[in-house]
Design a protein around this motif. Sequence first.
Motif, short mmCIF file in Angstrom:
data_model
loop_
_atom_site.label_atom_id
_atom_site.label_comp_id
_atom_site.label_asym_id
_atom_site.label_seq_id
_atom_site.Cartn_x
_atom_site.Cartn_y
_atom_site.Cartn_z
N LEU A 116 3.81 9.74 18.55
CA LEU A 116 3.26 8.57 17.87
C LEU A 116 4.02 7.31 18.29
CD1 LEU A 116 1.46 7.27 15.69
CD2 LEU A 116 3.16 7.97 13.99
N VAL A 117 3.26 6.26 18.66
CA VAL A 117 3.85 5.02 19.14
C VAL A 117 3.24 3.85 18.37
CG1 VAL A 117 4.33 3.54 21.13
CG2 VAL A 117 4.02 6.02 21.45
N VAL A 118 4.09 3.01 17.79
CA VAL A 118 3.64 1.75 17.22
C VAL A 118 3.88 0.67 18.27
CG1 VAL A 118 4.18 -0.03 15.53
CG2 VAL A 118 3.95 2.35 14.80
N ARG A 124 16.07 -5.54 14.23
CA ARG A 124 17.21 -5.51 13.32
C ARG A 124 16.82 -4.98 11.94
NH1 ARG A 124 18.18 -10.89 15.95
NH2 ARG A 124 19.70 -10.47 17.61
N GLN A 125 15.62 -5.35 11.47
CA GLN A 125 15.20 -4.85 10.15
C GLN A 125 14.89 -3.35 10.20
OE1 GLN A 125 12.55 -7.25 7.69
NE2 GLN A 125 12.80 -8.98 9.10
N LEU A 126 14.30 -2.89 11.30
CA LEU A 126 14.04 -1.46 11.44
C LEU A 126 15.35 -0.69 11.57
CD1 LEU A 126 10.99 -1.49 13.89
CD2 LEU A 126 10.95 -0.93 11.46
N ARG A 127 16.31 -1.28 12.25
CA ARG A 127 17.61 -0.62 12.41
C ARG A 127 18.31 -0.46 11.06
NH1 ARG A 127 21.27 1.05 15.89
NH2 ARG A 127 23.50 0.64 15.54
N VAL A 153 5.87 1.30 9.25
CA VAL A 153 6.97 2.20 9.58
C VAL A 153 7.85 2.39 8.35
CG1 VAL A 153 8.96 2.59 11.06
CG2 VAL A 153 6.91 1.50 11.99
N ARG A 154 7.67 3.50 7.70
CA ARG A 154 8.42 3.82 6.48
C ARG A 154 9.34 5.01 6.72
NH1 ARG A 154 4.68 2.36 2.30
NH2 ARG A 154 3.64 0.43 2.95
N HIS A 155 9.95 5.46 5.66
CA HIS A 155 10.83 6.63 5.72
C HIS A 155 10.05 7.84 6.24
CE1 HIS A 155 14.13 9.28 4.72
NE2 HIS A 155 13.29 10.06 4.10
N GLY A 156 10.64 8.55 7.19
CA GLY A 156 10.00 9.74 7.74
C GLY A 156 9.16 9.48 8.96
N THR A 209 0.83 -1.20 0.00
CA THR A 209 0.00 0.00 0.00
C THR A 209 0.86 1.24 0.00
OG1 THR A 209 -0.06 -0.05 2.41
CG2 THR A 209 -1.85 -1.15 1.25
N ASP A 210 0.22 2.38 -0.31
CA ASP A 210 0.94 3.64 -0.30
C ASP A 210 1.48 3.92 1.09
OD1 ASP A 210 0.38 3.99 -2.93
OD2 ASP A 210 -1.41 5.23 -2.57
N ALA A 211 2.60 4.63 1.17
CA ALA A 211 3.19 4.96 2.45
C ALA A 211 2.20 5.79 3.27
CB ALA A 211 4.49 5.74 2.26
N PRO A 212 2.06 5.49 4.56
CA PRO A 212 1.11 6.21 5.38
C PRO A 212 1.56 7.64 5.64
CG PRO A 212 2.45 4.77 6.73
CD PRO A 212 2.80 4.47 5.31
N THR A 213 0.58 8.48 5.90
CA THR A 213 0.87 9.85 6.30
C THR A 213 0.90 9.90 7.81
OG1 THR A 213 -0.23 10.75 4.35
CG2 THR A 213 0.09 12.24 6.21
N TYR A 214 2.03 10.32 8.38
CA TYR A 214 2.17 10.33 9.82
C TYR A 214 1.70 11.67 10.37
CZ TYR A 214 5.13 6.36 8.74
OH TYR A 214 5.61 5.16 8.26
#
Length: 460
Positions: free
Chosen positions: A14-16, A76-79, A52-55, A2-7
């Motif tokens: 904001l907490v995931v 590790r993948q998020l890092r 969790v994408r760029h930005g 899907t398209d990157a979410p707007t934060y």
Amino acid sequence: MTDAPTYAPASGGLVVFVDDDDALRSANAQTLELGGLDVRPLPSAQAALDYVRHGFEGVVVTDIRMPVIDGLQLFRQLRERDPELPVILITGHGDIAMAVDALRQGAYDFIAKPYPAERLLATVRHALEERRLVLENRRLRAAADSADDGLPLIGETPVMQRLRETLRHLANADVDVLIEGETGTGKEVVASALHQWSRRRGHPLVAINCGALPESVVESELFGHEAGAFTGAQRKRVGRIEHANGGTLFLDEIESMPPSLQVRLLRVLEAREISPLGSNETRPVDVRVLAAVKVDLSDPAQRGDFREDLFHRLNVVTVRVPPLRERREDIRLLFAYFLAKAAARFKVPMPDVGDHVHRHLASHHWPGNVRELGHFAERVALGVETPGLGAAAKAAGPGQLSLPQRIERYEAELIREALTAHRGEIRATIEALGIPRKTFYDKLQRHGIERNAFLPDEGK
């Protein structure tokens, strides 16, 4: 995908929160929401990786024990995507050793089950604050990288956009310009832009500060002299006005020009010719005059002994340079530019900027305008404007601090929170913290905390 979410995080951040247990995920999400945070509860690591994408401006809290992709793999993948993204691990008793190892790899913190709601909230809030500072420093670096030395007058506020547009229109009009502005606003930069953007840019831009030269030499500086024109004049000297022939003459602080010279300057403006000291001949000059003032010459009270006819001759076009307080949205962009320039000049790394610096940028009145801001950036680059930052915090970035260093940072935050809650009152703060007075003062010194900073204004 899907398209990157707007934060669009709430004011609290904001907490995931990632947990495959529906009941625990719901309970923890409720705890965080009651704490004023914007929560995105997700059932799996894959869902978090998709979200969790760029930005991403928040933090991630994840249980370690999950099917398919566990919390450590998620970390590790998020890092790999963002080494400075705070990831907090929720651990069972048997997972503590793995969590400690993850700390060494850059995880922000771990919370062992069972844990009180206050522990989760405190850790998340500290992580959010660190994330905010990291992103702010990234924005400053990006602003510094995008600033173009060839484009002066940095700023994106409407008043600065209009000023640049006005200067572009005036640059090739070849009219004299009166530049008004308070001390430190950048009047000399305006003069430089008018010259560089004009057809005269291949010829000299000659600047002279009328308030910095003694009256005894300013006439010779401006108009030049012949050999023997006065005692000590052994050789012919070309004056600044003649030296600017074909180019631009910038007269800074022209309101300080002695009255005796104002008549001669009026002649230059009207006839475009000069007569050096000791000479009976006149010489034509092709020069554009830009004059800068820090007072309103149209006001007789401020004009003083400045000739009214000279003011009207100069006032063909007037450009006003706004003070920094009228373009506060540009302060961080300007600061980033000056900080990068200072770091390059002093041959030091571009420093991370602490929260106290950001608060100062936002709250200070900046009476010295852009010049004062530039000097402040130089001090920050040299590390002399960073009180309250421990050596460990300056030496190590987020995700690089050891567990003892993190404990130190957490302790300092608790002390600051207690001082804030009790408005700097020592006895109440000590009682709230439950530590001896001597220990309290030792900790203030070790963490670089100034107690006076927490006093109400009337107590400072």
